[in-house]
Design an enzyme around this catalytic site. Structure first.
Site, PDB file in Angstrom:
ATOM      1  N   TYR A 144      -5.274  -5.647  -1.494  1.00 48.96           N
ATOM      2  CA  TYR A 144      -6.052  -5.273  -0.311  1.00 48.96           C
ATOM      3  C   TYR A 144      -6.707  -3.926  -0.566  1.00 48.96           C
ATOM      4  O   TYR A 144      -6.071  -3.008  -1.075  1.00 48.96           O
ATOM      5  CB  TYR A 144      -5.141  -5.185   0.916  1.00 48.96           C
ATOM      6  CG  TYR A 144      -5.847  -4.717   2.174  1.00 48.96           C
ATOM      7  CD1 TYR A 144      -6.780  -5.530   2.814  1.00 48.96           C
ATOM      8  CD2 TYR A 144      -5.574  -3.459   2.730  1.00 48.96           C
ATOM      9  CE1 TYR A 144      -7.426  -5.104   3.976  1.00 48.96           C
ATOM     10  CE2 TYR A 144      -6.213  -3.035   3.894  1.00 48.96           C
ATOM     11  CZ  TYR A 144      -7.139  -3.864   4.509  1.00 48.96           C
ATOM     12  OH  TYR A 144      -7.770  -3.430   5.655  1.00 48.96           O
ATOM     13  N   ASP A 239      -6.894   1.644  -7.063  1.00 51.69           N
ATOM     14  CA  ASP A 239      -6.855   1.914  -5.632  1.00 51.69           C
ATOM     15  C   ASP A 239      -5.427   2.344  -5.294  1.00 51.69           C
ATOM     16  O   ASP A 239      -4.535   1.524  -5.127  1.00 51.69           O
ATOM     17  CB  ASP A 239      -7.271   0.666  -4.842  1.00 51.69           C
ATOM     18  CG  ASP A 239      -7.221   0.910  -3.332  1.00 51.69           C
ATOM     19  OD1 ASP A 239      -6.876   2.039  -2.922  1.00 51.69           O
ATOM     20  OD2 ASP A 239      -7.523  -0.035  -2.579  1.00 51.69           O
ATOM     21  N   LYS A 267      -3.953   7.348   3.161  1.00 49.61           N
ATOM     22  CA  LYS A 267      -2.583   7.377   3.705  1.00 49.61           C
ATOM     23  C   LYS A 267      -1.887   8.734   3.546  1.00 49.61           C
ATOM     24  O   LYS A 267      -2.180   9.642   4.306  1.00 49.61           O
ATOM     25  CB  LYS A 267      -1.778   6.222   3.127  1.00 49.61           C
ATOM     26  CG  LYS A 267      -2.424   4.870   3.498  1.00 49.61           C
ATOM     27  CD  LYS A 267      -1.550   3.650   3.401  1.00 49.61           C
ATOM     28  CE  LYS A 267      -2.187   2.482   4.128  1.00 49.61           C
ATOM     29  NZ  LYS A 267      -2.914   1.541   3.293  1.00 49.61           N
TER      30      LYS A 267
END
Ligand SMILES: *Cc1c(COP(=O)(O)O)cnc(C)c1O
Length: 426
Positions: A144, A239, A267
């Site tokens: 994702y 990523d 995050k």
């Protein structure tokens, strides 16, 4: 357990937001029932709108590696925000956070702050295309990367395919620039480079995929990607929005000592505030505007309040043994849960402070195809049992759990006991 106040708030929310939420997984659709509305958090604990208390392993989906309302972070934020919350002009705090990151990370030389992981990925892809002057990108099924149009693509049939969009509203012409292959499959990657020779701008991968279960790839596969990218003048993007600052200060690049061409962060980097970043060598980053011709901007990018939260949080992570202690806690939790998993109903995969409960017989699960969708029914039952026993996980069996430095041994023991009680219902 009384959750009537949460239920009431959810009814109201449904009149304001699609599905009652501002991000889909929060709606509890995959575990059933109503989402809990959270009133407050402190350390490893959260309290819902009805006053029920939980030990939290969602940690806002990863960012809160120091736990909720960490005093050091709060003090930094408080001090900064009193001087103003945003100027749309440079501040010293951007330099400070960049210095903190770059001086401790040998894999990138320059970076750019943005406001979310999605934005970081979207910009990194544009940069890779601008730098290589190629259009196609290669992604892996089961990774994702946020809600970027060209990455909301799932595999079609066949080993190397243009995918099908996994969301309405993504033009087929976009999808046709995205090649999707299975994780942990060298042959598929090799075939893609044969089929699309000199066309692939970048490979993007979550080097430790943690958004669709925890699909551990291992060092060797990542090393292979590094080599095949170099051989084809294709950029390798890690990523690390979830793994960055989580599996060590330098994320997976540091863990395995593999140098991707571009790294994305999000995050943890913002200490609980909306921050993302992408970084690369000076040469690659010089292509970004205003230095170069790849345009990318943001009104609230490098926002001082968010920067100060990031500085405060990342400073804690650099203290000796931070990651070692976090991993030890996670190992203790995992071993404890496995001990009460008497009937071996599930496996627990973990790395650093990330763990994933997988209802499977398989010894390893390293691609999306390895996950049995039917097993999610068990997770649902387990999930509600854990809530009843005061443990909050991300509300989906495809989501991983996070241990924070605020989790105490007492929390971990209570969690193990909660698992024991909940498993009785299975
Ligand atoms: C969370 C995540 C994103 C998206 O970040 P947002 O801040 O939610 O936009 C992208 N990539 C990975 C690997 C993530 O875990």
């Amino acid at each position: 357990m009384n959750t009537s106040r949460s239920a009431e708030l959810f009814e109201k929310a449904k009149t304001y937001f699609p599905g009652g939420v501002n991000s889909p997984v929060r709606a509890f659709r995959s575990v059933g029932g109503n989402p809990l509305f959270i009133e407050k958090g402190k350390g490893s604990h959260i309290w819902d709108a009805d006053g029920n208390e939980y030990i939290d392993y969602c940690c806002s989906w990863g960012p809160l590696i120091l736990g909720h309302a960490n005093d050091t972070v709060l003090n930094a934020v408080d001090k900064t925000m009193r001087k103003g919350t945003s100027f749309g002009a440079p501040t010293k705090l951007e330099n400070e956070l960049a210095e903190l990151i770059l001086s401790n990370n040998k894999f990138i030389e320059k970076l750019r702050f943005v406001s979310s992981g999605t934005e970081a990925v979207m910009s990194a892809i544009r940069l890779a295309r601008g730098f290589t002057k190629r259009n196609k990108i290669l992604k892996f099924e089961g990774c994702y990367h946020g809600h970027v149009d060209s990455l909301l693509v799932k595999a079609g049939s066949g080993l190397v395919t243009f995918g099908n969009s996994s969301s309405a509203g993504v033009p087929e012409s976009f999808v046709n620039e995205t090649i999707v292959v299975p994780l942990h499959n060298k042959q598929a990657v090799e075939e893609a480079f044969v089929k699309f020779k000199n066309e692939i701008a970048c490979i993007i991968i979550e080097p430790v995929p943690a958004n669709n279960g925890l699909l551990l790839q291992g060092k060797e596969f990542l090393q292979f990607l590094r080599e095949i990218c170099t051989a084809n003048n294709t950029l390798l993007i890690f990523d690390e929005v979830i793994s960055g600052f989580r599996l060590g200060f330098c994320g997976v690049a540091g863990l395995y000592n593999i140098k991707p061409d571009i790294i994305t962060y999000g995050k943890i980097i913002g200490g609980g505030f909306p921050v993302g970043a992408y970084g690369a060598s000076k040469e690659i980053m010089s292509n970004i505007s205003p230095e170069g011709e790849v345009y990318q901007a943001g009104t609230l990018s490098g926002n001082p309040v968010a920067m100060s939260a990031g500085i405060a949080q990342l400073t804690e992570l650099l203290k000796p043994n931070f990651y070692k202690e976090l991993e030890e806690k996670t190992n203790y939790l995992v071993a404890g849960i496995l001990k009460v998993n008497t009937f071996k109903l599930f496996k627990l995969f973990s790395l650093g402070s990330i763990y994933w409960i997988a209802f499977t017989d398989k010894e390893s699960v390293s691609s999306a195809d390895d996950i049995d969708a039917n097993s999610m029914g068990y997770f649902k039952t387990l999930y509600h049992g854990l809530l009843q026993n005061g443990v909050y996980l991300g509300p989906s069996g495809y989501e991983v759990g996070f241990v924070s430095s605020a989790h105490t041994k007492e929390d971990l023991d209570k969690t193990i006991l909660a698992f024991e009680k909940s498993l009785a219902h299975l």
